[in-house]
Motif scaffolding. Structure first.
Motif, PDB file in Angstrom:
ATOM      1  N   VAL A  50       0.827  -1.207   0.000  1.00 18.62           N
ATOM      2  CA  VAL A  50       0.000   0.000   0.000  1.00 18.62           C
ATOM      3  C   VAL A  50       0.868   1.266   0.000  1.00 18.62           C
ATOM      4  O   VAL A  50       1.874   1.348   0.709  1.00 18.62           O
ATOM      5  CB  VAL A  50      -0.921   0.009   1.232  1.00 18.62           C
ATOM      6  N   PHE A  51       0.438   2.237  -0.803  1.00 19.49           N
ATOM      7  CA  PHE A  51       0.953   3.603  -0.749  1.00 19.49           C
ATOM      8  C   PHE A  51      -0.246   4.500  -0.453  1.00 19.49           C
ATOM      9  O   PHE A  51      -1.193   4.557  -1.243  1.00 19.49           O
ATOM     10  CB  PHE A  51       1.592   4.001  -2.078  1.00 19.49           C
ATOM     11  N   THR A  52      -0.250   5.165   0.695  1.00 23.62           N
ATOM     12  CA  THR A  52      -1.431   5.923   1.115  1.00 23.62           C
ATOM     13  C   THR A  52      -1.399   7.368   0.631  1.00 23.62           C
ATOM     14  O   THR A  52      -0.344   8.007   0.563  1.00 23.62           O
ATOM     15  CB  THR A  52      -1.572   5.930   2.643  1.00 23.62           C
ATOM     16  N   VAL A  53      -2.597   7.867   0.341  1.00 26.03           N
ATOM     17  CA  VAL A  53      -2.804   9.262  -0.060  1.00 26.03           C
ATOM     18  C   VAL A  53      -4.070   9.764   0.619  1.00 26.03           C
ATOM     19  O   VAL A  53      -5.034   9.012   0.767  1.00 26.03           O
ATOM     20  CB  VAL A  53      -2.989   9.381  -1.592  1.00 26.03           C
ATOM     21  N   PRO A  78       5.402   4.605  -5.649  1.00 27.00           N
ATOM     22  CA  PRO A  78       6.495   3.744  -6.127  1.00 27.00           C
ATOM     23  C   PRO A  78       6.000   2.580  -6.985  1.00 27.00           C
ATOM     24  O   PRO A  78       4.905   2.058  -6.782  1.00 27.00           O
ATOM     25  CB  PRO A  78       7.128   3.233  -4.829  1.00 27.00           C
ATOM     26  N   LYS A  79       6.829   2.188  -7.914  1.00 28.22           N
ATOM     27  CA  LYS A  79       6.541   1.053  -8.780  1.00 28.22           C
ATOM     28  C   LYS A  79       6.209  -0.172  -7.946  1.00 28.22           C
ATOM     29  O   LYS A  79       6.856  -0.443  -6.927  1.00 28.22           O
ATOM     30  CB  LYS A  79       7.750   0.766  -9.672  1.00 28.22           C
ATOM     31  N   GLY A  80       5.193  -0.911  -8.354  1.00 25.82           N
ATOM     32  CA  GLY A  80       4.812  -2.137  -7.673  1.00 25.82           C
ATOM     33  C   GLY A  80       3.845  -1.951  -6.530  1.00 25.82           C
ATOM     34  O   GLY A  80       3.436  -2.918  -5.898  1.00 25.82           O
ATOM     35  N   SER A  81       3.452  -0.699  -6.268  1.00 24.50           N
ATOM     36  CA  SER A  81       2.544  -0.431  -5.148  1.00 24.50           C
ATOM     37  C   SER A  81       1.091  -0.372  -5.597  1.00 24.50           C
ATOM     38  O   SER A  81       0.793  -0.320  -6.794  1.00 24.50           O
ATOM     39  CB  SER A  81       2.921   0.886  -4.455  1.00 24.50           C
ATOM     40  N   VAL A  82       0.200  -0.406  -4.614  1.00 24.49           N
ATOM     41  CA  VAL A  82      -1.221  -0.136  -4.822  1.00 24.49           C
ATOM     42  C   VAL A  82      -1.534   1.153  -4.078  1.00 24.49           C
ATOM     43  O   VAL A  82      -1.319   1.248  -2.866  1.00 24.49           O
ATOM     44  CB  VAL A  82      -2.103  -1.274  -4.269  1.00 24.49           C
ATOM     45  N   ILE A  83      -2.016   2.158  -4.775  1.00 21.80           N
ATOM     46  CA  ILE A  83      -2.391   3.418  -4.133  1.00 21.80           C
ATOM     47  C   ILE A  83      -3.757   3.248  -3.479  1.00 21.80           C
ATOM     48  O   ILE A  83      -4.705   2.776  -4.118  1.00 21.80           O
ATOM     49  CB  ILE A  83      -2.445   4.566  -5.148  1.00 21.80           C
ATOM     50  N   GLY A 107       4.149   1.306 -13.583  1.00 20.65           N
ATOM     51  CA  GLY A 107       4.188   0.013 -12.926  1.00 20.65           C
ATOM     52  C   GLY A 107       3.418  -0.041 -11.631  1.00 20.65           C
ATOM     53  O   GLY A 107       3.631  -0.932 -10.804  1.00 20.65           O
ATOM     54  N   ILE A 108       2.475   0.889 -11.426  1.00 19.55           N
ATOM     55  CA  ILE A 108       1.584   0.841 -10.274  1.00 19.55           C
ATOM     56  C   ILE A 108       0.576  -0.286 -10.501  1.00 19.55           C
ATOM     57  O   ILE A 108      -0.007  -0.401 -11.579  1.00 19.55           O
ATOM     58  CB  ILE A 108       0.861   2.182 -10.076  1.00 19.55           C
ATOM     59  N   ARG A 109       0.343  -1.103  -9.483  1.00 17.33           N
ATOM     60  CA  ARG A 109      -0.509  -2.281  -9.659  1.00 17.33           C
ATOM     61  C   ARG A 109      -1.988  -1.936  -9.733  1.00 17.33           C
ATOM     62  O   ARG A 109      -2.786  -2.658 -10.351  1.00 17.33           O
ATOM     63  CB  ARG A 109      -0.256  -3.275  -8.526  1.00 17.33           C
TER      64      ARG A 109
END
Length: 218
Positions: A50-53, A78-83, A107-109
């Motif tokens: 997870v990448f939080t916003v 970042p690449k490979g993350s889920v926002i 490359g965001i999942r």
């Protein structure tokens, strides 16, 4: 392949029900996001770190500032993350055509938002994975700003941190705390193996109750 990508790929082969069952058994029964956050394409599964916003609605905002902060969101993930986004807003779209294409190229999942989406037909055609509450053509320009990145957020009853893992499919969205993520994934994989044995036994004529008692899973 780094560890987080490996775990993300393994988790994406699972399904949300099994992840929930494991978390419940481990004492984490309240890790599912609200059931009105739905996939743009019900045939797509999404898993990853997870990448939080988070952001806020404010119709006095300068249009330039809103777009500056929105493009910062696209740049920072970042690449490979889920926002996962908590917009604190239920009026606007918080994902659209160009943004989805940009994130996919990076490359965001995928993208999960407790808010809205537009350009859904285009996003569906390119295959970018989006989970949202509603659709609207109304964009964020001059109305909404992303003002926090990688800070703790809350959606429904679930506290979410950057570095946690998420598994989302047509049944729902489950968040796995970072400190137990590898253990959970291993346990889920074991559940899937056991379920296959139960299914095989029943298909071969074993009584379902006997199959349950033998394998301890149904």
């Amino acid at each position: 392949m780094n560890k987080s990508i490996e775990l993300s790929n393994r988790l994406e082969k699972c399904y949300s029900g099994a992840v929930y069952d494991v978390l419940r058994a481990m004492g984490y029964p309240n890790q599912t996001l609200p059931n009105n956050i739905r996939p743009l394409n019900i045939d797509k599964k999404l898993a990853g770190t997870v990448f939080t916003v988070s952001g806020r609605y404010d119709d006095t905002l300068d249009p330039h500032e809103t777009l500056l902060q929105w493009t910062a969101l696209l740049s920072k993930a970042p690449k490979g993350s889920v926002i996962i986004c908590q917009p604190n807003d239920d009026k606007l779209s918080h994902m659209g055509e160009l943004s989805s294409e940009t994130l996919q190229l990076k490359g965001i999942r995928g993208y999960i938002v407790d808010g809205g989406c537009r350009d859904s037909d285009f996003i569906n055609k390119i295959g970018f994975k989006v989970f949202c509450k509603y659709y609207t053509p109304v964009d964020i320009v001059g109305r909404w700003v992303a003002d926090s990145f990688e800070e703790p957020i809350k959606i429904g009853d679930v506290d979410i941190n950057t570095g946690d893992y998420v598994m989302a499919d047509r049944d729902g969205i489950v968040v796995i705390p970072q400190n137990i993520s590898e253990e959970v994934i291993e346990k889920v994989e074991e559940v899937l193996r056991t379920e296959s044995l139960v299914r095989k036994a029943i298909m071969n004529g074993v009584d379902p109750q006997k199959a349950y008692l033998k394998y301890g899973k149904f």
